[in-house]
Design an enzyme around this catalytic site. Sequence first.
Site, short mmCIF file in Angstrom:
data_model
loop_
_atom_site.label_atom_id
_atom_site.label_comp_id
_atom_site.label_asym_id
_atom_site.label_seq_id
_atom_site.Cartn_x
_atom_site.Cartn_y
_atom_site.Cartn_z
N PHE A 132 15.25 76.40 30.12
CA PHE A 132 15.19 76.65 28.56
C PHE A 132 14.95 75.24 28.49
O PHE A 132 16.42 74.04 28.69
CB PHE A 132 15.99 76.70 27.83
N ASP A 211 23.76 78.63 32.60
CA ASP A 211 23.66 79.32 31.37
C ASP A 211 23.66 80.72 30.88
O ASP A 211 22.74 81.23 31.28
CB ASP A 211 22.35 78.14 30.52
N TYR A 236 24.40 85.58 19.94
CA TYR A 236 23.21 86.03 18.46
C TYR A 236 22.69 86.57 19.09
O TYR A 236 21.45 87.56 18.82
CB TYR A 236 22.88 84.96 18.07
N LYS A 237 21.56 86.62 20.62
CA LYS A 237 21.34 87.53 21.24
C LYS A 237 21.57 88.61 21.60
O LYS A 237 22.08 89.86 20.73
CB LYS A 237 20.53 87.02 22.85
N ARG A 385 7.53 88.46 25.88
CA ARG A 385 8.10 88.89 25.74
C ARG A 385 8.94 90.03 25.57
O ARG A 385 8.41 89.37 23.65
CB ARG A 385 8.62 87.65 25.42
#
Length: 426
Positions: A132, A211, A236-237, A385
């Site tokens: 990322f 991560d 928050y995912k 995605r």
Amino acid sequence: MQTELSRASLAQLDANDPLIRFRERFQLPEGVIYLDGNSLGALPHGAAERAAQVVTQQWGHGLIRSWNDAGWFELPTRLGDKLAQLLGANPGETVVTDTTSLNLFKALASALRIQQVDGPDRRVLITERDNFPTDIYIAEGLADLLNSVGAETGVSYEVKLIDSETELLAALGDDTALVSLSHVNYRTGAMWDMAAITEAVHQAGGLAIWDLAHAAGAVPVALNAANADYAVGCTYKYLNGGPGSPAFIWVNARHHERFWQPLSGWWSHQAPFAMAESYTPANDVRRFMCGTQPVTSMAMIEVGLDISVEAEMDKVRANSLELTDLFIELVETRCAGYGLELITPRDHARRGSHVSFSHPNGYEIIAALISRGVIGDYREPAVLRFGVTPLYLSRTDIWDAVEILREVLHTGAWQREEFTVRNAVT
């Protein structure tokens, strides 16, 4: 004899699925199939009420007393211990605080500080080229800072980018300070073998930082069993903590007394309200924090976190693999001939909980799907995605989403001019 795949057969499987009851715990708009929980989780019922309680009662009536009376001060560590159940971590090793980027900076800085003592010639930070972007940016920024400070002494730190496991293993050496990887790749959904990679890093004398942004709450994580050194991630995912909700940092207990970070804010002080003139870090997990915590957003995290803990990760993982298998099969059979190319691993051991396809017109196709109520997202270059969150997605949702995708491709609806206009957030 295997039952023929149909929407009706999938509906029957849904009806007998023990996880289907969790769907009612989330607020999902009518007519929407949400396949973007890997970017922002859905709103759990009770989260808005929790926020309102913090604002109207604890803040409105309790005022500053609520730091003590409502337990605001303990929120970061209490949530950290609850989250630890999903990370294979022990109590007192995790704290919810700050952002993933800030926590990664802390972890990188701490690991390099340890290596200054244990291996002063270890100045190479290894990460994946397809990591990322913020993970790469933070590593490069820290290396640049250290190089500018140490320019006169000739000390030089390097960020080395690798493209595969083979390249990673070949890059490990006497100069390796640390390896920083995302357990699940944000773009492809490919998953590293955490235990095997960590062991290889340790054999080379390095430290392993993971991560977990696309892993926590989606796949089984066993930080202590893997003997990892540091981990960071967001809430928050798949943890459904709300947009921009605070992140977390985990540090193996063996590093606690050696954990050092340049962001030595007052909340990581041993006695914050002593207002001491000099800094003394807390002698527990609180030393991973920095400044005053965002109480309202942090309080909302607990609602989604409680659901994830209750659901049991082994069951969530089993459903995730079944649903992603189904999605891949349906796209490849019902949408064949339209140029979609799977870039997510088929191997269960190497797959996270989202499925990605490449297509030259990926952005337009995703935009067309969103207009039809199927919400996925787009990532450069040319990647569609689709996040699969078993807590609120069913087999029939997957079937219906692929049917709409097939129609968008078959009719060429994605070619409409309105779908070529890029939004600021994709």
